[in-house]
Design an enzyme around this catalytic site. Structure first.
Site, mmCIF file in Angstrom:
data_model
loop_
_atom_site.group_PDB
_atom_site.id
_atom_site.type_symbol
_atom_site.label_atom_id
_atom_site.label_comp_id
_atom_site.label_asym_id
_atom_site.label_seq_id
_atom_site.Cartn_x
_atom_site.Cartn_y
_atom_site.Cartn_z
ATOM 1 N N ARG A 164 14.764 -15.421 38.573
ATOM 2 C CA ARG A 164 16.034 -14.736 38.811
ATOM 3 C C ARG A 164 16.191 -14.445 40.305
ATOM 4 N N PHE A 202 0.858 -1.181 0.000
ATOM 5 C CA PHE A 202 0.000 0.000 0.000
ATOM 6 C C PHE A 202 0.895 1.232 0.000
ATOM 7 N N GLY A 236 17.547 -6.648 33.467
ATOM 8 C CA GLY A 236 18.940 -6.215 33.541
ATOM 9 C C GLY A 236 19.609 -6.384 32.187
ATOM 10 N N PHE A 292 -3.829 20.787 12.331
ATOM 11 C CA PHE A 292 -2.758 20.083 11.604
ATOM 12 C C PHE A 292 -1.830 21.073 10.902
ATOM 13 N N GLU A 321 1.076 4.477 10.540
ATOM 14 C CA GLU A 321 -0.386 4.544 10.711
ATOM 15 C C GLU A 321 -0.803 5.760 11.527
ATOM 16 N N TRP A 353 9.014 3.951 2.600
ATOM 17 C CA TRP A 353 8.673 3.204 3.821
ATOM 18 C C TRP A 353 7.499 2.270 3.579
ATOM 19 N N SER A 380 3.125 12.423 7.368
ATOM 20 C CA SER A 380 1.942 12.795 8.154
ATOM 21 C C SER A 380 0.933 13.578 7.314
HETATM 22 P P1 TGC Z 1 -8.829 15.882 6.176
HETATM 23 O O1 TGC Z 1 -9.300 17.199 5.642
HETATM 24 O O2 TGC Z 1 -8.952 15.628 7.631
HETATM 25 O O3 TGC Z 1 -9.571 14.700 5.418
HETATM 26 C C1 TGC Z 1 -9.561 14.609 4.017
HETATM 27 C C2 TGC Z 1 -10.784 13.816 3.581
HETATM 28 O O4 TGC Z 1 -10.734 12.503 4.160
HETATM 29 C C3 TGC Z 1 -11.868 12.287 5.040
HETATM 30 N N1 TGC Z 1 -11.369 11.502 6.187
HETATM 31 C C4 TGC Z 1 -11.561 10.189 6.290
HETATM 32 N N2 TGC Z 1 -12.259 9.333 5.521
HETATM 33 C C5 TGC Z 1 -12.277 8.047 5.880
HETATM 34 N N3 TGC Z 1 -11.624 7.577 6.969
HETATM 35 C C6 TGC Z 1 -10.900 8.408 7.756
HETATM 36 N N4 TGC Z 1 -10.231 7.944 8.799
HETATM 37 C C7 TGC Z 1 -10.864 9.787 7.434
HETATM 38 N N5 TGC Z 1 -10.256 10.875 7.973
HETATM 39 C C8 TGC Z 1 -10.585 11.919 7.196
HETATM 40 C C9 TGC Z 1 -12.344 13.689 5.384
HETATM 41 O O5 TGC Z 1 -13.692 13.692 5.730
HETATM 42 C C10 TGC Z 1 -12.100 14.415 4.073
HETATM 43 O O6 TGC Z 1 -13.097 14.007 3.144
HETATM 44 P P2 TGC Z 1 -13.555 14.974 1.933
HETATM 45 O O7 TGC Z 1 -14.654 14.221 1.291
HETATM 46 O O8 TGC Z 1 -13.952 16.259 2.584
HETATM 47 O O9 TGC Z 1 -12.368 15.146 1.046
HETATM 48 O O10 TGC Z 1 -7.344 15.673 5.673
HETATM 49 P P3 TGC Z 1 -5.993 16.400 6.076
HETATM 50 O O11 TGC Z 1 -5.192 16.573 4.837
HETATM 51 O O12 TGC Z 1 -6.269 17.623 6.911
HETATM 52 O O13 TGC Z 1 -5.236 15.299 6.945
HETATM 53 C C11 TGC Z 1 -5.672 14.906 8.175
HETATM 54 C C12 TGC Z 1 -4.706 13.880 8.798
HETATM 55 C C13 TGC Z 1 -3.440 14.561 9.266
HETATM 56 C C14 TGC Z 1 -5.440 13.330 10.000
HETATM 57 C C15 TGC Z 1 -4.367 12.746 7.806
HETATM 58 O O14 TGC Z 1 -3.638 13.229 6.747
HETATM 59 C C16 TGC Z 1 -3.596 11.616 8.453
HETATM 60 O O15 TGC Z 1 -4.184 10.720 9.029
HETATM 61 N N6 TGC Z 1 -2.213 11.604 8.373
HETATM 62 C C17 TGC Z 1 -1.410 10.486 8.818
HETATM 63 C C18 TGC Z 1 -0.957 9.658 7.644
HETATM 64 C C19 TGC Z 1 -0.816 8.195 7.964
HETATM 65 O O16 TGC Z 1 -1.314 7.686 8.936
HETATM 66 N N7 TGC Z 1 -0.150 7.462 7.077
HETATM 67 C C20 TGC Z 1 -0.076 6.029 7.202
HETATM 68 C C21 TGC Z 1 0.462 5.418 5.926
HETATM 69 S S1 TGC Z 1 0.202 3.668 5.791
HETATM 70 C C22 TGC Z 1 1.163 2.981 6.960
HETATM 71 O O17 TGC Z 1 1.779 3.625 7.747
HETATM 72 C C23 TGC Z 1 1.213 1.484 6.979
HETATM 73 S S2 TGC Z 1 2.234 0.896 8.230
HETATM 74 C C24 TGC Z 1 2.202 -0.775 8.044
HETATM 75 C C25 TGC Z 1 1.274 -1.453 9.024
HETATM 76 O O18 TGC Z 1 0.131 -1.018 9.233
HETATM 77 O O19 TGC Z 1 1.674 -2.438 9.609
HETATM 78 P P1 FAD Z 2 6.837 13.152 9.482
HETATM 79 O O1 FAD Z 2 5.477 13.340 8.935
HETATM 80 O O2 FAD Z 2 7.980 13.888 8.833
HETATM 81 O O3 FAD Z 2 6.810 13.495 11.031
HETATM 82 C C1 FAD Z 2 7.988 13.858 11.786
HETATM 83 C C2 FAD Z 2 7.527 14.342 13.161
HETATM 84 O O4 FAD Z 2 6.709 15.500 12.988
HETATM 85 C C3 FAD Z 2 6.654 13.314 13.902
HETATM 86 O O5 FAD Z 2 6.948 13.359 15.275
HETATM 87 C C4 FAD Z 2 5.261 13.848 13.666
HETATM 88 O O6 FAD Z 2 4.329 13.442 14.658
HETATM 89 C C5 FAD Z 2 5.507 15.326 13.720
HETATM 90 N N1 FAD Z 2 4.404 16.070 13.104
HETATM 91 C C6 FAD Z 2 3.837 15.858 11.897
HETATM 92 N N2 FAD Z 2 2.826 16.727 11.695
HETATM 93 C C7 FAD Z 2 2.768 17.488 12.802
HETATM 94 C C8 FAD Z 2 1.937 18.565 13.204
HETATM 95 N N3 FAD Z 2 0.954 19.012 12.412
HETATM 96 N N4 FAD Z 2 2.160 19.122 14.402
HETATM 97 C C9 FAD Z 2 3.160 18.684 15.214
HETATM 98 N N5 FAD Z 2 3.976 17.673 14.891
HETATM 99 C C10 FAD Z 2 3.778 17.078 13.693
HETATM 100 N N6 FAD Z 2 3.555 4.168 4.718
HETATM 101 C C11 FAD Z 2 2.778 3.657 3.725
HETATM 102 O O7 FAD Z 2 2.166 4.403 2.964
HETATM 103 N N7 FAD Z 2 2.677 2.306 3.553
HETATM 104 C C12 FAD Z 2 3.336 1.424 4.335
HETATM 105 O O8 FAD Z 2 3.205 0.207 4.156
HETATM 106 C C13 FAD Z 2 4.173 1.931 5.371
HETATM 107 N N8 FAD Z 2 4.896 1.072 6.137
HETATM 108 C C14 FAD Z 2 5.783 1.579 7.049
HETATM 109 C C15 FAD Z 2 6.637 0.713 7.724
HETATM 110 C C16 FAD Z 2 7.572 1.209 8.618
HETATM 111 C C17 FAD Z 2 8.518 0.275 9.299
HETATM 112 C C18 FAD Z 2 7.620 2.607 8.890
HETATM 113 C C19 FAD Z 2 8.595 3.144 9.896
HETATM 114 C C20 FAD Z 2 6.791 3.471 8.222
HETATM 115 C C21 FAD Z 2 5.869 2.976 7.278
HETATM 116 N N9 FAD Z 2 5.052 3.827 6.532
HETATM 117 C C22 FAD Z 2 4.251 3.339 5.536
HETATM 118 C C23 FAD Z 2 5.209 5.266 6.650
HETATM 119 C C24 FAD Z 2 4.540 5.890 7.868
HETATM 120 O O9 FAD Z 2 3.166 5.926 7.720
HETATM 121 C C25 FAD Z 2 5.110 7.298 8.067
HETATM 122 O O10 FAD Z 2 6.439 7.136 8.504
HETATM 123 C C26 FAD Z 2 4.302 8.127 9.047
HETATM 124 O O11 FAD Z 2 3.058 8.468 8.494
HETATM 125 C C27 FAD Z 2 5.038 9.413 9.454
HETATM 126 O O12 FAD Z 2 5.544 10.093 8.366
HETATM 127 P P2 FAD Z 2 7.085 10.557 8.351
HETATM 128 O O13 FAD Z 2 7.927 9.404 8.704
HETATM 129 O O14 FAD Z 2 7.322 11.235 7.050
HETATM 130 O O15 FAD Z 2 7.199 11.603 9.538
#
Ligand code: TGC
Ligand code: FAD
Length: 405
Positions: free
Chosen positions: A289, A150, A360, A404, A384, A183, A159
């Site tokens: 231990r 994904f 330890g 944000f 996530e 990532w 983020s």
């Molecule tokens: P924002 O304006 O809040 O939302 C944009 C549009 O999305 C809708 N929405 C959602 N819809 C479904 N489910 C949710 N949870 C939703 N949250 C928001 C919202 O209603 C809006 O819809 P529309 O129709 O108006 O367009 O968006 P923003 O740009 O202000 O961002 C908000 C924020 C910061 C919360 C979001 O960008 C966020 O969650 N950032 C974190 C990114 C993140 O978590 N990345 C993960 C990547 S994948 C990964 O890490 C896999 S790890 C591997 C494993 O899981 O093991």
């Molecule tokens: P950044 O967004 O650069 O954040 C750096 C710091 O800034 C963090 O402390 C953060 O909390 C802080 N920060 C960000 N925004 C704000 C704010 N508004 N105010 C204050 N502080 C803020 N992604 C995928 O799409 N698919 C995957 O399968 C996937 N797998 C992953 C597997 C691993 C092992 C790891 C480590 C990451 C993976 N990711 C994946 C990516 C992951 O989702 C991102 O690393 C995560 O969303 C954070 O983004 P970043 O690392 O760019 O940190």
């Protein structure tokens, strides 16, 4: 004087001195249905037999037999297990959470493999894909014969995925994708990538078979966390896809965010699995231990640590089960998932670090699971949605103000 008949069952009034498990003390099993418990126990047996004997070596070598394991996990029925149809098991959301907990008690990398496959790649196709896309990919993915990844995060947009630079442009009927993702779990071993890209309209999702010319997925090395998991870059260099590669049912950031809610939900439970393993290992170690002529477990300071860790584990479990109940009812909201992801990962990493002190020096090696879990949880804290992102999501829910930007 009216006579009130008591409806209360008699409670156990004696305090048992027989050692209990941390979650046994909370009695959380009474909140879980029989079928969900049976699924959990099956996954626990798989982890005990297949993962525990190997995981330290996989972790040290930073190499995990993903293809082999995917097939075994497919046979176990955990890939996309809470989805309906297309070869998926269609279990309750609670059962899925409990499975994540058992998998992560083995290793966060194993749970990641299952989360990314089922909650991210499969869910994206299941929820937003065409019937043809579902038929083509979901049965093979449920069986573990095809692996998915994904691609949302980019080098400069983690983020804030809405700022992504990966772009898909129309060329006749085709789409042409350029950009890079960073990532990405399972990237180098994936048969199919769900890639999110900007288009002239909004963000769209694309189903990209790994063999498509211009697509490559170099592995990211030298990780100190999630070493038993494949993490990769995705490079898209003029990747040409047919018109029907786009996920037709969604546009905008809500597409990928809807998938994140699924995976974050699994982490609410999963992280507690790592914490439980650390705590149970620490209890066992403290009993064995001997220090200053008596077991480490017999000192008040040790018991204070164990009691506090148990409280946070149990509170986290109650929260997870409540969120599971809401998800099974179909009313769980994204900001509620954030409550669970923030609390349970934060507390799990605190438990892992505290448990480590009980060992330890022995706690720093792979002889014990503690340091491995603690290091893994550093990634879980970040991916996530970082803790800060979840605090901001909760803050928005409380105040109505998005902070944000
Ligand atoms: P924002 O304006 O809040 O939302 C944009 C549009 O999305 C809708 N929405 C959602 N819809 C479904 N489910 C949710 N949870 C939703 N949250 C928001 C919202 O209603 C809006 O819809 P529309 O129709 O108006 O367009 O968006 P923003 O740009 O202000 O961002 C908000 C924020 C910061 C919360 C979001 O960008 C966020 O969650 N950032 C974190 C990114 C993140 O978590 N990345 C993960 C990547 S994948 C990964 O890490 C896999 S790890 C591997 C494993 O899981 O093991
Ligand atoms: P950044 O967004 O650069 O954040 C750096 C710091 O800034 C963090 O402390 C953060 O909390 C802080 N920060 C960000 N925004 C704000 C704010 N508004 N105010 C204050 N502080 C803020 N992604 C995928 O799409 N698919 C995957 O399968 C996937 N797998 C992953 C597997 C691993 C092992 C790891 C480590 C990451 C993976 N990711 C994946 C990516 C992951 O989702 C991102 O690393 C995560 O969303 C954070 O983004 P970043 O690392 O760019 O940190």
């Amino acid at each position: 004087m009216p006579c009130f008949r008591s409806h209360r069952r008699h409670e156990e009034t004696t305090v048992t001195t027989r050692p209990q498990t941390p979650l046994g003390l909370f009695g959380t099993d009474t909140l879980i249905g029989e079928e969900d418990r049976a699924i959990r126990d099956t996954v626990r047996r798989f982890v005990d037999a297949r993962i525990r004997p190997e995981i330290a070596d996989w972790y040290e070598a930073a190499s995990i037999p993903v293809r082999e394991l995917a097939k075994e996990l497919g046979s176990l029925g955990v890939l996309g297990m809470h989805l309906e149809g297309y070869g998926c098991a269609g279990t309750s959301a609670t059962a899925y959470g409990l499975a994540c907990m058992e998998l992560e008690a083995g290793d966060s990398g194993l749970r990641s493999l299952v989360s990314v496959q089922g909650s991210l790649a499969m869910f994206a196709i299941w929820k937003h894909g065409s019937e043809e896309q579902k038929q083509e990919w979901l049965p093979r993915m449920a069986a573990g014969e095809a692996i998915g990844c994904f691609g949302l995060t980019e080098p400069d947009f983690g983020s804030d995925p809405g700022g992504m630079r990966t772009r898909a442009v129309r060329d006749g009927d085709d789409w042409v994708l350029n950009g890079s993702k960073m990532w990405i779990t399972n990237g180098s071993v994936a048969d199919v990538a769900v890639v999110w890209a900007q288009t002239d309209e909004r963000i769209r999702g694309f189903v990209v078979p790994a063999g498509t010319p211009g697509f490559s997925a170099p592995e990211i090395k030298k990780k100190m966390s999630l070493r038993a998991s494949v993490t990769s870059e995705l490079v898209l260099d003029d990747v040409r896809l047919p018109a029907d590669a786009v996920l037709p049912e969604v546009s905008g950031l809500s597409g990928p965010l809807s998938c994140l809610s699924e995976a974050r939900y699994g982490i609410v439970f999963g992280s507690l699995g790592a914490a439980r393993d650390c705590l149970e290992s620490a209890i066992a170690y403290s009993q064995d231990r001997a220090i200053f002529d008596k077991p480490l477990a017999a000192y008040q300071i040790t018991q204070t640590k164990l009691a506090d860790m148990t409280l946070e584990l149990g509170k986290g479990m109650l929260l997870a089960l409540q969120l599971g109940r809401l998800k099974d009812e179909g009313t769980l909201r994204p900001e509620q998932v954030s409550l669970g992801k923030l609390n349970n990962v934060r507390e799990s990493i605190a438990i892992a670090r505290e448990a480590r002190t009980i060992f330890g020096a022995a706690g720093i090696t792979l002889e014990h699971p503690i340091m491995r879990h603690a290091n893994n949880l550093e990634s879980v804290l970040t991916y996530e949605g970082t803790s800060e992102v979840h605090q901001l999501i909760i803050g928005r829910a409380l105040t109505g103000e998005a902070a944000f930007r």
